[in-house]
Scaffold this active site. Structure first.
Site, PDB file in Angstrom:
ATOM      1  N   HIS A   1     -13.689  -8.966   4.645  1.00 35.54           N
ATOM      2  CA  HIS A   1     -12.322  -8.452   4.565  1.00 35.54           C
ATOM      3  C   HIS A   1     -11.432  -9.589   4.084  1.00 35.54           C
ATOM      4  O   HIS A   1     -11.703 -10.763   4.359  1.00 35.54           O
ATOM      5  CB  HIS A   1     -11.847  -7.936   5.923  1.00 35.54           C
ATOM      6  CG  HIS A   1     -10.492  -7.292   5.887  1.00 35.54           C
ATOM      7  ND1 HIS A   1     -10.145  -6.341   4.958  1.00 35.54           N
ATOM      8  CD2 HIS A   1      -9.370  -7.487   6.650  1.00 35.54           C
ATOM      9  CE1 HIS A   1      -8.897  -5.954   5.148  1.00 35.54           C
ATOM     10  NE2 HIS A   1      -8.400  -6.643   6.173  1.00 35.54           N
TER      11      HIS A   1
ATOM     12  N   ASP B   1     -12.563  -3.233  15.036  1.00 33.78           N
ATOM     13  CA  ASP B   1     -12.519  -2.645  16.380  1.00 33.78           C
ATOM     14  C   ASP B   1     -11.547  -1.474  16.390  1.00 33.78           C
ATOM     15  O   ASP B   1     -10.336  -1.659  16.388  1.00 33.78           O
ATOM     16  CB  ASP B   1     -12.094  -3.723  17.378  1.00 33.78           C
ATOM     17  CG  ASP B   1     -11.865  -3.177  18.772  1.00 33.78           C
ATOM     18  OD1 ASP B   1     -12.499  -2.166  19.126  1.00 33.78           O
ATOM     19  OD2 ASP B   1     -11.042  -3.757  19.504  1.00 33.78           O
TER      20      ASP B   1
ATOM     21  N   SER C   1     -13.894  -5.538  21.339  1.00 35.95           N
ATOM     22  CA  SER C   1     -15.339  -5.709  21.204  1.00 35.95           C
ATOM     23  C   SER C   1     -15.868  -4.678  20.209  1.00 35.95           C
ATOM     24  O   SER C   1     -15.245  -3.648  19.971  1.00 35.95           O
ATOM     25  CB  SER C   1     -16.059  -5.556  22.552  1.00 35.95           C
ATOM     26  OG  SER C   1     -15.956  -4.219  23.022  1.00 35.95           O
TER      27      SER C   1
ATOM     28  N   ASN D   1       0.436   4.163   1.519  1.00 32.63           N
ATOM     29  CA  ASN D   1       0.030   5.114   2.548  1.00 32.63           C
ATOM     30  C   ASN D   1       1.177   5.685   3.362  1.00 32.63           C
ATOM     31  O   ASN D   1       0.974   6.569   4.169  1.00 32.63           O
ATOM     32  CB  ASN D   1      -0.962   4.446   3.513  1.00 32.63           C
ATOM     33  CG  ASN D   1      -2.349   4.333   2.912  1.00 32.63           C
ATOM     34  OD1 ASN D   1      -2.495   3.989   1.744  1.00 32.63           O
ATOM     35  ND2 ASN D   1      -3.359   4.632   3.702  1.00 32.63           N
TER      36      ASN D   1
ATOM     37  N   ASP E   1     -16.537   1.868  15.953  1.00 28.03           N
ATOM     38  CA  ASP E   1     -16.423   0.449  15.616  1.00 28.03           C
ATOM     39  C   ASP E   1     -17.436   0.110  14.523  1.00 28.03           C
ATOM     40  O   ASP E   1     -18.484   0.746  14.397  1.00 28.03           O
ATOM     41  CB  ASP E   1     -16.716  -0.418  16.844  1.00 28.03           C
ATOM     42  CG  ASP E   1     -15.634  -0.318  17.900  1.00 28.03           C
ATOM     43  OD1 ASP E   1     -14.579   0.257  17.610  1.00 28.03           O
ATOM     44  OD2 ASP E   1     -15.865  -0.813  19.017  1.00 28.03           O
TER      45      ASP E   1
ATOM     46  N   ASP F   1     -11.305   1.114  18.753  1.00 30.80           N
ATOM     47  CA  ASP F   1     -10.771   1.568  20.037  1.00 30.80           C
ATOM     48  C   ASP F   1      -9.982   0.480  20.787  1.00 30.80           C
ATOM     49  O   ASP F   1      -9.624   0.657  21.947  1.00 30.80           O
ATOM     50  CB  ASP F   1     -11.880   2.127  20.930  1.00 30.80           C
ATOM     51  CG  ASP F   1     -13.011   1.120  21.159  1.00 30.80           C
ATOM     52  OD1 ASP F   1     -12.835  -0.062  20.794  1.00 30.80           O
ATOM     53  OD2 ASP F   1     -14.060   1.518  21.693  1.00 30.80           O
TER      54      ASP F   1
ATOM     55  N   CYS G   1      -9.354  -4.255  -0.354  1.00 33.32           N
ATOM     56  CA  CYS G   1      -8.686  -5.302   0.422  1.00 33.32           C
ATOM     57  C   CYS G   1      -8.297  -6.519  -0.408  1.00 33.32           C
ATOM     58  O   CYS G   1      -7.194  -7.046  -0.266  1.00 33.32           O
ATOM     59  CB  CYS G   1      -9.533  -5.705   1.623  1.00 33.32           C
ATOM     60  SG  CYS G   1     -11.124  -6.463   1.232  1.00 33.32           S
TER      61      CYS G   1
ATOM     62  N   ASN H   1       0.844  -1.206   0.000  1.00 34.83           N
ATOM     63  CA  ASN H   1       0.000   0.000   0.000  1.00 34.83           C
ATOM     64  C   ASN H   1       0.876   1.252   0.000  1.00 34.83           C
ATOM     65  O   ASN H   1       2.003   1.234   0.482  1.00 34.83           O
ATOM     66  CB  ASN H   1      -0.968   0.003   1.194  1.00 34.83           C
ATOM     67  CG  ASN H   1      -0.260   0.195   2.519  1.00 34.83           C
ATOM     68  OD1 ASN H   1       0.170   1.287   2.853  1.00 34.83           O
ATOM     69  ND2 ASN H   1      -0.127  -0.892   3.289  1.00 34.83           N
TER      70      ASN H   1
ATOM     71  N   ASP I   1      -1.440  -8.469   6.746  1.00 36.93           N
ATOM     72  CA  ASP I   1      -2.535  -7.704   6.157  1.00 36.93           C
ATOM     73  C   ASP I   1      -1.967  -6.427   5.540  1.00 36.93           C
ATOM     74  O   ASP I   1      -1.496  -5.540   6.241  1.00 36.93           O
ATOM     75  CB  ASP I   1      -3.575  -7.356   7.227  1.00 36.93           C
ATOM     76  CG  ASP I   1      -4.867  -6.815   6.648  1.00 36.93           C
ATOM     77  OD1 ASP I   1      -4.875  -6.410   5.466  1.00 36.93           O
ATOM     78  OD2 ASP I   1      -5.877  -6.796   7.369  1.00 36.93           O
TER      79      ASP I   1
END
Length: 226
Positions: free
Chosen positions: A194, A165, A171, A89, A188, A167, A136, A87, A217
């Site tokens: 993905h 997720d 969860s 970035n 979230d 944060d 992806c 990528n 990834d």
């Protein structure tokens, strides 16, 4: 050979995860899974030279060439370098620029790619400027090509209803007011799907129980702890 960090004992697995130039990538959603054909083409000319150039363009090499070259026998290190370089970035001449919304009319719609060779050749022809655009499964397809080209057994993994997720509390949090109305305040999310990669190698740093498939990834994500 059997002493190599990326050695696979099973011949059928070697044929599939190192030598196979064609594959299928699963995308869509859990109720409608689509199989897309993908041409890896890892042995096509001049892909080996492109992949070696990719290592030399990385920030790892540019910041410390001697250390980088000395670590290229370590598949976990090479995997991290290639994951970063797939990528664009990080301002490191990466292969693909990601885009998930808006118009694609001025460049290639990610859904139109059907293989890695054209992407990697365009990257080289454009003097190693990121190719526009990827998502992806495109990042994962190109990553698979490069790692197989370098001799690291690699496969693609598709996950549906894929939790994201933000944060880092492990969860997916949803918020509601006292009347049960959903509040749009959490970052979230759950993606339809993905796609990422797994590569096969032993982990001398962690012990034999961690040998085998390792997650990589290349899709650009939010920074986690820097």
């Amino acid at each position: 050979f059997s002493g190599d960090d990326v050695y696979m004992a099973n011949e059928n697995e070697r044929q599939e995860y190192v030598l196979n130039e064609n594959g299928i990538i699963f995308v869509g959603n859990a109720k409608y899974i689509e199989a897309r054909g993908w041409y890896y083409g890892q042995f096509q000319d001049p892909l080996l030279n492109i992949c070696l150039t990719m290592l030399d363009l990385s920030l790892y090499y540019r910041q410390d060439p001697a250390t980088d070259v000395s670590r290229r026998g370590d598949p976990k290190y090479v995997g991290r370098v290639i994951s970063s370089m797939i990528n664009g970035n990080d301002n490191d001449n990466g292969v693909l620029l990601g885009k998930w919304q808006g118009s694609f009319h001025s460049h290639e719609n990610p859904s139109r790619w059907d293989g890695s060779v054209a992407i990697l050749q365009k990257w080289r022809q454009d003097n190693y400027k990121p190719v526009q655009y990827g998502q992806c499964w495109v990042f994962a397809g190109v990553m698979c090509t490069v790692l197989r080209c370098l001799g690291i057994p690699t496969r693609l993994i598709s996950n549906f209803n894929s939790a994201h997720d933000v944060d880092r509390n492990l969860s997916i949090d949803k918020y509601y007011d006292s009347s049960g109305k959903s509040l749009n305040i959490g970052k979230d999310s759950t993606w339809d799907y993905h796609v990422w990669n797994e590569s096969w190698f032993i982990r001398r740093d962690l012990g034999t129980s961690y040998n085998g498939w390792q997650v990589l990834d290349a899709t650009p994500q939010e920074q986690s702890k820097g």
